[in-house]
Scaffold this motif. Structure first.
Motif, PDB file in Angstrom:
ATOM      1  N   ALA A  90      -6.948 -22.471  -6.380  1.00 25.98           N
ATOM      2  CA  ALA A  90      -6.009 -21.341  -6.313  1.00 25.98           C
ATOM      3  C   ALA A  90      -5.000 -21.534  -5.200  1.00 25.98           C
ATOM      4  CB  ALA A  90      -6.787 -20.047  -6.104  1.00 25.98           C
ATOM      5  N   ASP A  91      -4.464 -22.744  -5.068  1.00 22.88           N
ATOM      6  CA  ASP A  91      -3.556 -23.034  -3.951  1.00 22.88           C
ATOM      7  C   ASP A  91      -2.132 -23.350  -4.376  1.00 22.88           C
ATOM      8  OD1 ASP A  91      -3.874 -25.521  -5.072  1.00 22.88           O
ATOM      9  OD2 ASP A  91      -4.951 -26.394  -3.372  1.00 22.88           O
ATOM     10  N   GLY A  92      -1.859 -23.286  -5.678  1.00 18.08           N
ATOM     11  CA  GLY A  92      -0.508 -23.501  -6.163  1.00 18.08           C
ATOM     12  C   GLY A  92      -0.046 -24.939  -6.192  1.00 18.08           C
ATOM     13  N   GLU A  93      -0.942 -25.902  -5.930  1.00 21.29           N
ATOM     14  CA  GLU A  93      -0.535 -27.309  -5.884  1.00 21.29           C
ATOM     15  C   GLU A  93      -0.580 -27.978  -7.262  1.00 21.29           C
ATOM     16  OE1 GLU A  93      -1.618 -28.639  -1.339  1.00 21.29           O
ATOM     17  OE2 GLU A  93      -3.068 -29.114  -2.910  1.00 21.29           O
ATOM     18  N   TYR A  94      -1.354 -27.420  -8.172  1.00 22.14           N
ATOM     19  CA  TYR A  94      -1.530 -28.013  -9.500  1.00 22.14           C
ATOM     20  C   TYR A  94      -0.862 -27.138 -10.561  1.00 22.14           C
ATOM     21  CZ  TYR A  94      -5.004 -31.103  -7.386  1.00 22.14           C
ATOM     22  OH  TYR A  94      -5.642 -32.033  -6.603  1.00 22.14           O
ATOM     23  N   ASP A  95      -0.557 -27.743 -11.695  1.00 21.25           N
ATOM     24  CA  ASP A  95       0.087 -27.044 -12.800  1.00 21.25           C
ATOM     25  C   ASP A  95      -0.941 -26.823 -13.904  1.00 21.25           C
ATOM     26  OD1 ASP A  95       1.647 -26.080 -14.836  1.00 21.25           O
ATOM     27  OD2 ASP A  95       3.153 -27.668 -14.740  1.00 21.25           O
ATOM     28  N   ALA A  96      -1.240 -25.567 -14.191  1.00 24.71           N
ATOM     29  CA  ALA A  96      -2.252 -25.249 -15.203  1.00 24.71           C
ATOM     30  C   ALA A  96      -1.869 -25.775 -16.580  1.00 24.71           C
ATOM     31  CB  ALA A  96      -2.467 -23.738 -15.256  1.00 24.71           C
ATOM     32  N   ALA A  97      -0.586 -25.977 -16.816  1.00 21.54           N
ATOM     33  CA  ALA A  97      -0.142 -26.479 -18.121  1.00 21.54           C
ATOM     34  C   ALA A  97      -0.658 -27.884 -18.404  1.00 21.54           C
ATOM     35  CB  ALA A  97       1.382 -26.454 -18.196  1.00 21.54           C
ATOM     36  N   ASP A  98      -1.119 -28.598 -17.362  1.00 18.54           N
ATOM     37  CA  ASP A  98      -1.665 -29.950 -17.555  1.00 18.54           C
ATOM     38  C   ASP A  98      -3.096 -29.930 -18.098  1.00 18.54           C
ATOM     39  OD1 ASP A  98       0.553 -31.430 -16.708  1.00 18.54           O
ATOM     40  OD2 ASP A  98      -0.020 -31.293 -14.605  1.00 18.54           O
ATOM     41  N   LEU A  99      -3.787 -28.810 -17.983  1.00 20.36           N
ATOM     42  CA  LEU A  99      -5.203 -28.766 -18.340  1.00 20.36           C
ATOM     43  C   LEU A  99      -5.492 -29.151 -19.793  1.00 20.36           C
ATOM     44  CD1 LEU A  99      -6.373 -25.606 -16.354  1.00 20.36           C
ATOM     45  CD2 LEU A  99      -7.028 -27.980 -15.922  1.00 20.36           C
ATOM     46  N   PRO A 100      -4.737 -28.671 -20.776  1.00 17.22           N
ATOM     47  CA  PRO A 100      -5.031 -29.083 -22.158  1.00 17.22           C
ATOM     48  C   PRO A 100      -4.961 -30.590 -22.368  1.00 17.22           C
ATOM     49  CG  PRO A 100      -3.610 -27.150 -22.154  1.00 17.22           C
ATOM     50  CD  PRO A 100      -3.683 -27.641 -20.729  1.00 17.22           C
ATOM     51  N   ARG A 101      -4.129 -31.281 -21.583  1.00 20.36           N
ATOM     52  CA  ARG A 101      -4.024 -32.728 -21.714  1.00 20.36           C
ATOM     53  C   ARG A 101      -5.321 -33.409 -21.288  1.00 20.36           C
ATOM     54  NH1 ARG A 101      -0.275 -34.622 -18.122  1.00 20.36           N
ATOM     55  NH2 ARG A 101      -0.123 -36.553 -19.309  1.00 20.36           N
ATOM     56  N   LEU A 102      -6.051 -32.810 -20.350  1.00 18.00           N
ATOM     57  CA  LEU A 102      -7.333 -33.371 -19.940  1.00 18.00           C
ATOM     58  C   LEU A 102      -8.378 -33.221 -21.037  1.00 18.00           C
ATOM     59  CD1 LEU A 102      -5.911 -33.087 -17.102  1.00 18.00           C
ATOM     60  CD2 LEU A 102      -8.188 -32.691 -16.177  1.00 18.00           C
ATOM     61  N   LEU A 103      -8.228 -32.198 -21.850  1.00 20.83           N
ATOM     62  CA  LEU A 103      -9.189 -31.964 -22.933  1.00 20.83           C
ATOM     63  C   LEU A 103      -9.025 -32.949 -24.087  1.00 20.83           C
ATOM     64  CD1 LEU A 103      -9.297 -28.078 -23.258  1.00 20.83           C
ATOM     65  CD2 LEU A 103     -11.269 -29.574 -22.928  1.00 20.83           C
TER      66      LEU A 103
END
Length: 237
Positions: A90-103
């Motif tokens: 929860a620190d704003g450094e990562y983009d949640a939109a990348d998560l589906p690509r990991l799946l």
């Protein structure tokens, strides 16, 4: 497949609400739950998080005192119900939109464990020594375990929930990243890596990791290298 997104929070009153809104807006290729653990925050983080308690996709848990990132993730994983888990800071450094690509590699049957690999540039790195420290720890892991991963310290580590629980990660703080990776590499599990976007925040903006965490990471890598080999953890039980 149900994916559990684990969100450790400590003194993030400014970013906590935005973090959850960002996750809720992601178009995942399946069902998700978001398990949030407030790790004994001393600011208004818990109050902010409680504004989301009526959302059916979000589960809120609170530690009575600060125990560290690793402990918060362990609590979240034990409470989660998904087949796979992934951590989202929860620190704003990562983009949640990348998560589906990991799946994608998991859904395609190419991998069980997927890491999001960061690239560092002048606009995205916190400092020279931060980047060199990260690269040094990753290099140490590659030498010790005869592997070739590119980003040991990444927050984005997606793996089966039961596998994570069977690994019995005990590090309470940031050292859990090194302990988890070392145990996976020791058993011959090589993470499938996906490039992700990343923008580090500064110390003034709330960055918490320090050089002592780097020293601990190196110690944990060495400790796991000399320990007796473990059996590969079961998956799908």
């Amino acid at each position: 497949m149900l994916l559990s997104v684990l969100v450790p929070v400590f003194n993030e009153e400014r970013l906590a609400a935005g973090t959850l809104k960002e996750l809720l807006a992601v178009d995942f290729p399946g069902e998700t739950e978001i398990v949030v653990v407030d790790d004994g925050s001393r600011d208004r983080s818990w109050e902010v998080l409680q504004s989301f308690e009526d959302n059916s996709r979000i589960r809120l848990i609170r530690h009575d005192r600060n125990r560290g990132k690793g402990a918060a993730i362990r609590t979240a994983a034990e409470a989660a119900t998904g087949e796979h888990i992934v951590v989202f800071d929860a620190d704003g450094e990562y983009d949640a939109a990348d998560l589906p690509r990991l799946l994608a590699p998991v859904l395609e049957g190419k991998a069980e464990v997927v890491y999001g690999s960061r690239s560092f540039g002048s606009h995205s790195a916190y400092s020279f020594w931060y980047v060199m420290g990260n690269k040094g720890i990753t290099l140490a892991a590659n030498i010790l375990f005869n592997s070739y991963i590119s980003d040991l310290e990444t927050c984005y580590k997606l793996l089966p929930r039961q596998m994570y629980l069977d690994l019995n990660i005990r590090s309470g703080g940031f050292g859990m990243e090194a302990e988890l990776t070392a145990k996976l590499l020791k058993m011959g599990i090589r993470p499938y890596e996906i490039p992700i976007s990343y923008t580090a925040r500064s110390r003034e903006e709330g960055k918490k990791i320090t050089w002592t965490d780097g020293v601990q990471a190196l110690w944990l890598l060495g400790r796991e290298r000399v320990r007796r080999s473990r059996k590969r953890p079961a998956v799908g039980r």
